[in-house]
Enzyme design. Sequence first.
Site, PDB file in Angstrom:
ATOM      1  N   LYS A 190     -56.860  34.671 -92.945  1.00 13.76           N
ATOM      2  CA  LYS A 190     -55.612  35.123 -92.349  1.00 13.76           C
ATOM      3  C   LYS A 190     -55.356  34.610 -90.897  1.00 13.76           C
ATOM      4  CE  LYS A 190     -55.816  39.971 -93.139  1.00 13.76           C
ATOM      5  NZ  LYS A 190     -56.603  41.015 -93.439  1.00 13.76           N
ATOM      6  N   GLU A 240     -55.354  40.819 -82.876  1.00 14.50           N
ATOM      7  CA  GLU A 240     -53.944  41.186 -82.896  1.00 14.50           C
ATOM      8  C   GLU A 240     -53.584  42.255 -81.935  1.00 14.50           C
ATOM      9  OE1 GLU A 240     -52.822  40.208 -87.535  1.00 14.50           O
ATOM     10  OE2 GLU A 240     -52.812  42.186 -86.810  1.00 14.50           O
ATOM     11  N   HIS A 275     -56.670  52.470 -93.906  1.00 18.57           N
ATOM     12  CA  HIS A 275     -56.065  50.943 -94.022  1.00 18.57           C
ATOM     13  C   HIS A 275     -55.617  50.664 -95.467  1.00 18.57           C
ATOM     14  CE1 HIS A 275     -55.770  50.928 -89.538  1.00 18.57           C
ATOM     15  NE2 HIS A 275     -57.186  50.687 -89.666  1.00 18.57           N
ATOM     16  N   ARG A 278     -51.286  36.927-105.574  1.00 21.07           N
ATOM     17  CA  ARG A 278     -51.616  37.482-106.797  1.00 21.07           C
ATOM     18  C   ARG A 278     -50.573  38.519-107.183  1.00 21.07           C
ATOM     19  NH1 ARG A 278     -53.455  42.405-104.719  1.00 21.07           N
ATOM     20  NH2 ARG A 278     -54.413  41.979-102.838  1.00 21.07           N
TER      21      ARG A 278
END
Length: 449
Positions: free
Chosen positions: A116, A200, A235, A294
């Site tokens: 990521k 982040e 989440h 995917r």
Amino acid sequence: MFNKLLVANRGEIAARIVRTCKRLVSRRSPSTAKPTKRATYPLLADEAYLVGPAHVTQSYLNIERILQIALDTGCDAVHPGYGLLSENGTFVHAVREAGMTFIGPSADVMRLMGDKAAARAFATQAGVPVVPGSQGEINDEDAAVEFAESFGYPVLVKASAGGGGIGMKIARKEKALRKAMQECQRRGESAFGNAGVYLERYVEDPRHIEIQVFGDAHGNVIHLFERECSVQRRHQKVIEESPAPVMAKFPGLRDRMAQAAVDLSKAAKYENAGTIEFIVSPEGEFFFIEMNTRLQVEHPVTELVTGLDLVELQLRVAKGEALPQQSSLHQAGHAIECRIYAEDPDRMFMPQPGHITDYVEPTGEGVRVDSGVRGDWDVTPYYDPMIAKLAVHADSRDAARARMAKALDEFTIGGLTTNRAMHRRLMDDAQFAAGDFHTGWLEEWVKAT
Ligand code: ADP
């Protein structure tokens, strides 16, 4: 089309893929941990094979064994479904090396997006806005604290290899950040074999909006509009819909997000189905968070509003066919999907494996159920406790809510605790009806109601 396709998966998604294959592929053979005569997915398929004991490391994650079954049974293609080996570059490579078609993108793009921190850097280069944060990984605790002091709290520590909400922690001050660093590094290492983390900005009360993309071997990339997946716990998504209610608030947002998703996919020379995930701030700014390489769990809502079969599109693209033109695609009506889990919303959504006694699915116009279970059936602790995906389609969001409420009333799942009643109450909730929610809203709502 393909002659024989191995579905390297289980449960509802194996059944879902086999259904499309029945129309398109000559013969297919899903792999299954326990090919009992009672499971839906091996019954639907022409052949079923035991891949190993229930534990995934010995069965569905066993690349060698799955490959062997595909080769021994004369398959010419492999569909990985979602989860399990679906985003494993080594598996993709092995399938292709063995001379079969892997239904999905290249191993390289999968590896790029699977990291990521690297995906963030790539998106930035492609001109797509990412959540402000560290440039690449920060793996030293003191360096992380120094970064956060100048960047500002709250921050979200994320494992580079993370997924499914695992390896992600909010920190609002130094002490919490040090703890979050340790925890995310540990979780990254234990769950994904990679201890790398990055930071982040923690966007308060965001919405989760994602764009479905498709690329073909001829360099075409199209998008299949958005899905809103803001109703979450831990989440992780619980309700998905298309179109996204938030789009009504911000004119032009859909087009800008779709364009960003297409730009990113083109820059990555992406082939097959993919999803670009964004969070949208309450002010309507959007930021890339990750790409899933995917088919997504929530693809049925896109199928319902576009009228396309995404698995069929995946197979056609893998065969070298060109995608339809963007201008031929439209969002018609409104679709909502509720994920029915064996879990207890009142006990922090804890999984509640157990024995399903009665099981009767709802039916009727605009109602679709994707499931891999039946009555007299065990939900085991070995896999995700999702029982079924209940999706509805209607002319408007209000009509879809009403249809979902009725379908939930009809859905009988006896013998164990599920979140069905929670979904049912949500369909009547004024705030849900107004489309006024964010990713933390469901957990607050469950506590308050
Ligand atoms: P995973 O791969 O584990 O699913 P994602 O990066 O896709 O992780 O994020 C999952 C969810 O976490 C998002 O849908 C959102 O609810 C929340 N989230 C992720 N990044 C942020 C952020 N920077 N600020 C606020 N919430 C976030």
